[in-house]
Design a protein around this motif. Structure first.
Motif, PDB file in Angstrom:
ATOM      1  N   LEU A  65       0.825  -1.201   0.000  1.00  0.00           N
ATOM      2  CA  LEU A  65       0.000   0.000   0.000  1.00  0.00           C
ATOM      3  C   LEU A  65       0.862   1.255   0.000  1.00  0.00           C
ATOM      4  O   LEU A  65       0.586   2.218  -0.736  1.00  0.00           O
ATOM      5  N   TYR A  66       1.934   1.256   0.809  1.00  0.00           N
ATOM      6  CA  TYR A  66       2.811   2.414   0.884  1.00  0.00           C
ATOM      7  C   TYR A  66       3.401   2.747  -0.493  1.00  0.00           C
ATOM      8  O   TYR A  66       3.366   3.893  -0.944  1.00  0.00           O
ATOM      9  N   TRP A  67       3.930   1.730  -1.150  1.00  0.00           N
ATOM     10  CA  TRP A  67       4.576   1.986  -2.438  1.00  0.00           C
ATOM     11  C   TRP A  67       3.561   2.262  -3.543  1.00  0.00           C
ATOM     12  O   TRP A  67       3.861   2.993  -4.493  1.00  0.00           O
ATOM     13  N   ARG A  68       2.364   1.743  -3.410  1.00  0.00           N
ATOM     14  CA  ARG A  68       1.319   2.072  -4.384  1.00  0.00           C
ATOM     15  C   ARG A  68       0.972   3.556  -4.302  1.00  0.00           C
ATOM     16  O   ARG A  68       0.806   4.232  -5.325  1.00  0.00           O
ATOM     17  N   VAL A  69       0.861   4.073  -3.088  1.00  0.00           N
ATOM     18  CA  VAL A  69       0.554   5.494  -2.913  1.00  0.00           C
ATOM     19  C   VAL A  69       1.718   6.356  -3.410  1.00  0.00           C
ATOM     20  O   VAL A  69       1.512   7.395  -4.048  1.00  0.00           O
ATOM     21  N   MET A  70       2.953   5.935  -3.136  1.00  0.00           N
ATOM     22  CA  MET A  70       4.112   6.675  -3.641  1.00  0.00           C
ATOM     23  C   MET A  70       4.100   6.732  -5.167  1.00  0.00           C
ATOM     24  O   MET A  70       4.384   7.779  -5.775  1.00  0.00           O
ATOM     25  N   GLU A  71       3.785   5.596  -5.779  1.00  0.00           N
ATOM     26  CA  GLU A  71       3.724   5.553  -7.248  1.00  0.00           C
ATOM     27  C   GLU A  71       2.616   6.465  -7.777  1.00  0.00           C
ATOM     28  O   GLU A  71       2.786   7.173  -8.772  1.00  0.00           O
ATOM     29  N   LEU A  72       1.482   6.484  -7.090  1.00  0.00           N
ATOM     30  CA  LEU A  72       0.372   7.340  -7.501  1.00  0.00           C
ATOM     31  C   LEU A  72       0.733   8.821  -7.400  1.00  0.00           C
ATOM     32  O   LEU A  72       0.343   9.634  -8.252  1.00  0.00           O
ATOM     33  N   LYS A  73       1.479   9.185  -6.379  1.00  0.00           N
ATOM     34  CA  LYS A  73       1.890  10.582  -6.222  1.00  0.00           C
ATOM     35  C   LYS A  73       2.719  11.033  -7.421  1.00  0.00           C
ATOM     36  O   LYS A  73       2.528  12.130  -7.955  1.00  0.00           O
ATOM     37  N   GLN A  74       3.657  10.194  -7.820  1.00  0.00           N
ATOM     38  CA  GLN A  74       4.486  10.551  -8.967  1.00  0.00           C
ATOM     39  C   GLN A  74       3.668  10.581 -10.254  1.00  0.00           C
ATOM     40  O   GLN A  74       3.877  11.440 -11.124  1.00  0.00           O
ATOM     41  N   HIS A  75       2.733   9.632 -10.378  1.00  0.00           N
ATOM     42  CA  HIS A  75       1.866   9.605 -11.559  1.00  0.00           C
ATOM     43  C   HIS A  75       1.074  10.903 -11.678  1.00  0.00           C
ATOM     44  O   HIS A  75       0.935  11.464 -12.783  1.00  0.00           O
ATOM     45  N   PHE A  76       0.564  11.409 -10.538  1.00  0.00           N
ATOM     46  CA  PHE A  76      -0.230  12.633 -10.560  1.00  0.00           C
ATOM     47  C   PHE A  76       0.567  13.818 -11.064  1.00  0.00           C
ATOM     48  O   PHE A  76       0.041  14.673 -11.780  1.00  0.00           O
ATOM     49  N   LYS A  77       1.833  13.897 -10.681  1.00  0.00           N
ATOM     50  CA  LYS A  77       2.632  15.056 -11.071  1.00  0.00           C
ATOM     51  C   LYS A  77       2.688  15.203 -12.592  1.00  0.00           C
ATOM     52  O   LYS A  77       2.605  16.302 -13.131  1.00  0.00           O
ATOM     53  N   ALA A  78       2.827  14.083 -13.281  1.00  0.00           N
ATOM     54  CA  ALA A  78       2.984  14.133 -14.734  1.00  0.00           C
ATOM     55  C   ALA A  78       1.657  14.138 -15.461  1.00  0.00           C
ATOM     56  O   ALA A  78       1.491  14.837 -16.461  1.00  0.00           O
ATOM     57  N   THR A 114       2.534  10.337 -22.246  1.00  0.00           N
ATOM     58  CA  THR A 114       1.974  11.261 -23.232  1.00  0.00           C
ATOM     59  C   THR A 114       0.459  11.118 -23.363  1.00  0.00           C
ATOM     60  O   THR A 114      -0.198  12.035 -23.815  1.00  0.00           O
ATOM     61  N   LEU A 115      -0.082   9.983 -22.988  1.00  0.00           N
ATOM     62  CA  LEU A 115      -1.523   9.766 -23.165  1.00  0.00           C
ATOM     63  C   LEU A 115      -2.214   9.771 -21.807  1.00  0.00           C
ATOM     64  O   LEU A 115      -1.912   8.958 -20.943  1.00  0.00           O
ATOM     65  N   GLU A 116      -3.123  10.711 -21.622  1.00  0.00           N
ATOM     66  CA  GLU A 116      -3.836  10.791 -20.353  1.00  0.00           C
ATOM     67  C   GLU A 116      -4.753   9.585 -20.195  1.00  0.00           C
ATOM     68  O   GLU A 116      -5.512   9.238 -21.095  1.00  0.00           O
ATOM     69  N   ASN A 117      -4.680   8.948 -19.018  1.00  0.00           N
ATOM     70  CA  ASN A 117      -5.467   7.743 -18.767  1.00  0.00           C
ATOM     71  C   ASN A 117      -6.194   7.905 -17.442  1.00  0.00           C
ATOM     72  O   ASN A 117      -5.708   7.499 -16.384  1.00  0.00           O
ATOM     73  N   LEU A 118      -7.357   8.530 -17.484  1.00  0.00           N
ATOM     74  CA  LEU A 118      -8.127   8.762 -16.265  1.00  0.00           C
ATOM     75  C   LEU A 118      -8.588   7.462 -15.636  1.00  0.00           C
ATOM     76  O   LEU A 118      -8.684   7.352 -14.413  1.00  0.00           O
ATOM     77  N   ASP A 119      -8.895   6.471 -16.471  1.00  0.00           N
ATOM     78  CA  ASP A 119      -9.364   5.188 -15.948  1.00  0.00           C
ATOM     79  C   ASP A 119      -8.306   4.537 -15.072  1.00  0.00           C
ATOM     80  O   ASP A 119      -8.614   3.963 -14.023  1.00  0.00           O
ATOM     81  N   TYR A 120      -7.030   4.617 -15.510  1.00  0.00           N
ATOM     82  CA  TYR A 120      -5.964   4.025 -14.704  1.00  0.00           C
ATOM     83  C   TYR A 120      -5.881   4.702 -13.338  1.00  0.00           C
ATOM     84  O   TYR A 120      -5.803   4.045 -12.297  1.00  0.00           O
ATOM     85  N   LEU A 136      -4.996  12.895  -2.895  1.00  0.00           N
ATOM     86  CA  LEU A 136      -4.958  12.435  -4.289  1.00  0.00           C
ATOM     87  C   LEU A 136      -6.364  12.341  -4.874  1.00  0.00           C
ATOM     88  O   LEU A 136      -6.591  12.704  -6.038  1.00  0.00           O
ATOM     89  N   ARG A 137      -7.306  11.863  -4.058  1.00  0.00           N
ATOM     90  CA  ARG A 137      -8.680  11.743  -4.556  1.00  0.00           C
ATOM     91  C   ARG A 137      -9.254  13.123  -4.853  1.00  0.00           C
ATOM     92  O   ARG A 137      -9.939  13.330  -5.867  1.00  0.00           O
ATOM     93  N   GLY A 138      -8.985  14.096  -3.987  1.00  0.00           N
ATOM     94  CA  GLY A 138      -9.448  15.460  -4.235  1.00  0.00           C
ATOM     95  C   GLY A 138      -8.841  16.036  -5.499  1.00  0.00           C
ATOM     96  O   GLY A 138      -9.521  16.713  -6.282  1.00  0.00           O
ATOM     97  N   ALA A 139      -7.538  15.761  -5.711  1.00  0.00           N
ATOM     98  CA  ALA A 139      -6.875  16.237  -6.936  1.00  0.00           C
ATOM     99  C   ALA A 139      -7.516  15.619  -8.170  1.00  0.00           C
ATOM    100  O   ALA A 139      -7.725  16.292  -9.186  1.00  0.00           O
ATOM    101  N   MET A 140      -7.825  14.335  -8.069  1.00  0.00           N
ATOM    102  CA  MET A 140      -8.452  13.647  -9.205  1.00  0.00           C
ATOM    103  C   MET A 140      -9.830  14.235  -9.506  1.00  0.00           C
ATOM    104  O   MET A 140     -10.215  14.395 -10.668  1.00  0.00           O
TER     105      MET A 140
END
Length: 981
Positions: free
Chosen positions: A615-628, A647-653, A688-692
């Protein structure tokens, strides 16, 4: 009396079963002319049979001939002008059968397969030929058309023997049309369809030779493989069977068979090479090829190399000689063939597989799987090939990885062999679909089902057969196949090689050399030796990446499956834990380039059953994903932006990843309670949910989630999470052009950043303060704080990474300040600078925003062509970052209003309506004042265009000009615009 006339072939007349003999040629010709025509003018008969006689003499000769004809058949003359057979007489003619070929047996057709009135002596009569040749052509065409219709009828019947019966027709057609390429092409295809590949090749060669020798023309049939690939209107009507799919490899077999047959008479040695991976069908290919050659009288000898016997010298060749019951040399005192050295054994092999000049039978040596060949066997093969005493014919197969070794060891390129190579490839998605439908015709195959089969098998024919024959359900995911050929290859690998493969197998996709060497506690040099040992096993491939590392990956998905299925639980767990240890040791936080490492840590933690780490590393990965993926001007270093931004926005992911993380957190909390670590993760997920939510345009829901996340961050007491929550609230305020909220939270971010020396966030806070000042109309303050933001990021660049996009963002909003003040030329200069610098480092969302605002400045300055070019570049950016035109955060909220105006100015009304619809959609979904401002301004500008079609006007002008002007002025006040345009 019964009369029967045979006109096809040598003409014959039978009366009551007795053959009629004619005393002279012209009486015979006259008789058959009357039988054919029934009646004919007397002058015509004289013209055809006695053209050199005067009229009276011709008629006298005709009268004499008729005197004999009347003794055979009743003939009458009407008014002494027309000669005819009495209507009451019935004569059975074979030509009448041509209209009913579909009802005749093969033997009956053969009987009438002749030239009309085939009399060579009659062909010397030039005038008679004027009647004869048109008749011949007519009956020839009737026979050919009838045979074609008969063949088509058989093929359309879809019976078990329909192709065989159609083939009989085309064999007769080929005899009648020796130079017709279409007919001979269909004949060859029918031979292939019925499994008669040797006849197919012979027929193609015979036709090619005939047409080249007789007509000097080169035909497509000279390349036999082109016949297989060419569309056939005849055979396309046939349903596909499992033997008539890409699995049969008909094209490749015909190429190799064509090559071997051509070398029969050349007197030279020949060698055909067949390369391909495990399970690709090399054995089946060779068996089919040898079967075809055996039909031509070839004698085949097999040498089969196996992995189990790789360490036993010369065994493959000794076994071949034993199968041939080769007697031991009398001159040597030995008890078995294994006592001979390699050169002596090579002589025995050569004697058995090379045909002597006295022998008419061709001999073929097949050497299979040379990738498992031992060194002594290699030397035997080399010795055999380098012996030029008599022609030698070889077929050799193996993995493609062994090809360079073969070429080098045998000096194959320079050897006096006729050479031909075939590489058997995997099937693509379309070919996999053909195989599925042929092997399981009763199933309903959807595109999704076929894609699942393809993903599980990667187009390998062995696994396609296994999957379909086992009756496994076609579903998403991986189907386990029990009879996996890679299992034995792995089992016979050495301990070090096996451990390397297992370390590779526990990775989700590929693996890096540096990471694997750390996991196995060996140096990269030792790892390279292991890779060299298993190179020829065709299990692993390698390629360099851009960071001084090497990437390893399996050649087929089933290799990983075989390894994981046979790996012990202890080994799996140990490898996952070691991977976690190695990856965690190399982490430096908050670099987007580490996102892949975070993802790997999440994967290994999941596989090892460490849910909290996962869970910790999943959240870390999500944080970096959000930045880009979900920031217009991402706070990323140039290195991250240029190489790692998706390059391709993937809201579903993003949505799915957030939901999965939430479910995992809930499960951990239920089992272990709400630990401090879980409270931190809950805080991060709320932010992250609020940002989304704000990125998706759900502003009210976003505000609630972000405020809750901020409260939890304040309660826990860590500064940076509080800053991150405030930053997201600032982004939300920008979407609503909410100056008060933006100003308050920008100040909060600024003060917290100063307190804890968070310099990057300080620069972002100054940018937010500049935007707030623009909304208030305080342009001097805006320029000042934006300049401070630029200077801060420039200072950070001196100390480490470059933050070009953050500097570009400050320039962009300086342009906004100029635009709000009415200084369009200065604003355009800022926007063009942003575009120029931005395009030099990569793709990011704010680039589209700069392009749209620069286009607006050009429109205001009357430069419509320049504006259109900029908007076209913005639209291309949309095509790269979106699968469809959705969301306006990359300039679309502004740009589509402008594109609608430019299209209307050019009279492209359909495009104008489309663009305005998109712009209106964005405004309706978000209610953003800035986007509304551009839409109202654009609509007001439309009123200056004349001759707008009525239907377009109804769609675009649903409100009055006064309404648009009033709302435009209101929006301009809200976003701080002091201009008059």
């Amino acid at each position: 009396m019964k009369h029967k006339a045979c006109l096809l072939g040598v003409p014959e007349l039978f009366v009551d079963g007795a053959k009629v003999l004619f005393p002279f040629l012209k009486a015979k010709l006259l008789t058959f002319m009357l039988i054919e025509e029934k009646n004919i003018r007397r002058d015509k008969l004289c013209e055809y049979l006695w053209p050199d006689k005067e009229t009276e003499k011709g008629r006298r000769n005709l009268s004499n001939a008729l005197s004999y004809v009347r003794t055979v058949i009743p003939v009458q003359m009407n008014n002494r002008e027309v000669v005819s057979i009495k209507p009451s007489l019935h004569i059975a003619r074979d030509t009448d059968l041509l209209s009913s070929l579909d009802r005749l047996s093969l033997n009956e057709m053969i009987k009438i397969n002749g030239i009309f009135m085939d009399l060579p002596e009659a062909e010397d009569l030039e005038s008679f030929c004027c009647w004869l040749f048109p008749k011949r052509q007519h009956y020839h065409e009737l026979f050919v058309d009838g045979l074609r219709k008969r063949a088509n009828a058989f093929l359309e019947s879809h019976t078990d023997d329909s192709c065989e019966k159609a083939l009989e027709c085309y064999e007769l057609l080929a005899e009648r049309e020796p130079y017709n390429e279409k007919i001979h092409g269909e004949l060859v295809r029918l031979y292939i369809k019925t499994g008669q590949k040797v006849k197919a090749v012979d027929a193609a060669h015979a036709f090619s030779k005939r047409i080249e020798n007789d007509l000097g023309i080169c035909t497509d049939l000279s390349d036999i493989s082109s016949i297989v690939n060419k569309k056939s209107p005849v055979l396309d009507k046939q349903p596909k069977s499992s033997d008539d799919t890409p699995l049969s490899r008909s094209s490749e077999i015909l190429k190799m068979l064509d090559f071997m047959i051509k070398t029969e008479s050349s007197g030279k040695s020949s060698c055909g090479l067949v390369w391909g991976e495990n399970g690709i069908g090399k054995t089946e290919f060779i068996d089919e090829l040898v079967s075809c050659l055996n039909q031509r009288g070839w004698e085949s000898h097999y040498v089969r190399c196996t992995q189990e016997e790789k360490e036993r010298p010369m065994v493959p060749f000794i076994q071949m000689l034993q199968r041939q019951k080769c007697s031991l040399p009398q001159s040597e005192d030995i008890s078995s063939l294994s006592e001979l050295n390699y050169s002596r054994l090579a002589e025995l092999v050569r004697m058995n597989v090379a045909a002597s000049a006295e022998e008419s039978k061709k001999k073929l040596l097949v050497v299979e799987n040379i990738h498992w060949m031992d060194d002594a066997s290699w030397m035997i093969l080399e010795t055999i090939m380098w012996d030029y005493s008599s022609p030698l014919h070889l077929i050799i197969s193996g993995f493609e990885e062994i090809r360079p070794t073969f070429m080098l060891r045998t000096s194959f390129e320079t050897e006096p062999f006729e050479k031909f190579e075939i590489a058997l490839r995997r099937f693509d998605l379309e070919e996999t679909g053909q195989i599925c439908r042929a092997m399981a015709p009763d199933s309903t195959w959807t595109e999704k089902d076929i894609r699942n089969v393809y993903l599980q098998t990667e187009g390998n024919p062995f696994f396609i057969r296994q999957l379909l024959n086992a009756g496994l359900p076609v579903k998403d995911g991986k189907g386990i196949i029990s009879n996996n050929p890679f299992v034995s290859v792995i089992e016979f690998s050495g301990k070090d090689e096996r451990l390397f493969l297992e370390a590779l197998a526990v990775e989700p996709d590929h693996a890096s050399m540096l990471n694997i060497s750390k996991v196995l506690d060996i140096s990269p040099l030792q790892l390279s030796k292991i890779c060299e040992n298993i190179k020829n096993n065709a299990l692993v491939k390698e390629k360099n990446n851009d960071e001084g590392d090497v990437i390893y990956y399996f050649t087929h998905v089933k290799i990983r499956e075989a390894l994981l299925a046979n790996m012990s639980a202890t080994r799996k767990q140990a490898l996952h834990l070691k991977n976690i240890e190695v990856l965690e040791a190399g982490i430096s936080p908050y670099q987007y380039r580490k996102r892949e490492i975070y993802s790997l840590l999440c994967f290994h933690s999941h596989e090892a059953g460490l849910e909290e780490k996962e869970l910790y590393w999943r959240v870390m990965e999500l944080k970096q994903h959000f930045k880009a993926a979900h920031e217009v001007f991402p706070t990323l270093a140039d290195h991250d932006l240029m190489k790692y931004v998706p390059t391709l926005e993937n809201l579903d992911y993003t949505q799915t990843a957030l939901e999965e993380a939430g479910r995992l957190m809930d499960r951990i909390v239920r089992v272990s309670g709400r630990k401090p670590e879980m409270m931190r993760i809950e805080r991060d997920l709320l932010i992250l949910r609020g940002a989304m939510l704000w990125w998706s345009g759900k502003y009210e829901d976003a505000e609630g989630a972000l405020r809750e996340g901020l409260e939890k961050a304040i309660k826990i007491g860590e500064t940076e999470p509080v800053v991150e929550a405030c930053v997201q609230i600032c982004y939300l305020a920008i979407q609503n052009d909410d100056e008060r909220r933006l100003s308050a939270f920008a100040n909060r971010v600024y003060l917290l950043s100063i307190k804890d020396h968070l310099h990057k966030w300080m620069g972002v806070a100054l940018r937010f303060k500049g935007i707030s000042a623009i909304l208030k109309g305080e342009f001097g303050i805006a320029f000042k704080v934006l300049q401070m933001s630029t200077l801060l990021f420039e200072k950070l660049e001196e100390e480490g990474d470059s933050y070009t996009v953050c500097i570009v963002a400050a320039e962009h909003f300086r342009g906004d300040a100029c635009l709000a003040e009415g200084k369009t030329r200065e604003a355009l200069s800022y926007y063009l600078t942003c575009i120029s610098i931005g395009e030099s480092i990569g793709i990011y969302r704010g680039l589209g925003l700069s392009l749209a605002k620069a286009a607006f400045c050009n429109i205001l300055n009357g430069k419509y062509d320049d504006a259109e070019k900029l908007l076209q570049r913005m639209e291309k950016l949309y095509a790269i970052t979106h699968t469809e035109k959705s969301g306006g955060l990359q300039g679309g909220g502004i740009g589509y209003s402008l594109m609608g105006l430019l299209s209307a100015m050019k009279g492209e009304w359909d495009d104008a309506v489309c663009y305005y619809s998109l712009a209106q959609k964005f405004v309706s979904e978000t209610g953003r004042p800035t986007w509304e401002t551009f839409l109202y301004w654009s609509k007001l500008s439309l009123y200056s265009i004349e001759n707008i079609p009525e239907d377009v006007s109804k769609k675009l002008f649903k409100k009055s000009p006064e309404w648009h002007r009033e709302n435009l002025n209101e929006m301009k006040k809200k976003i701080g615009w002091k201009n008059d345009f």
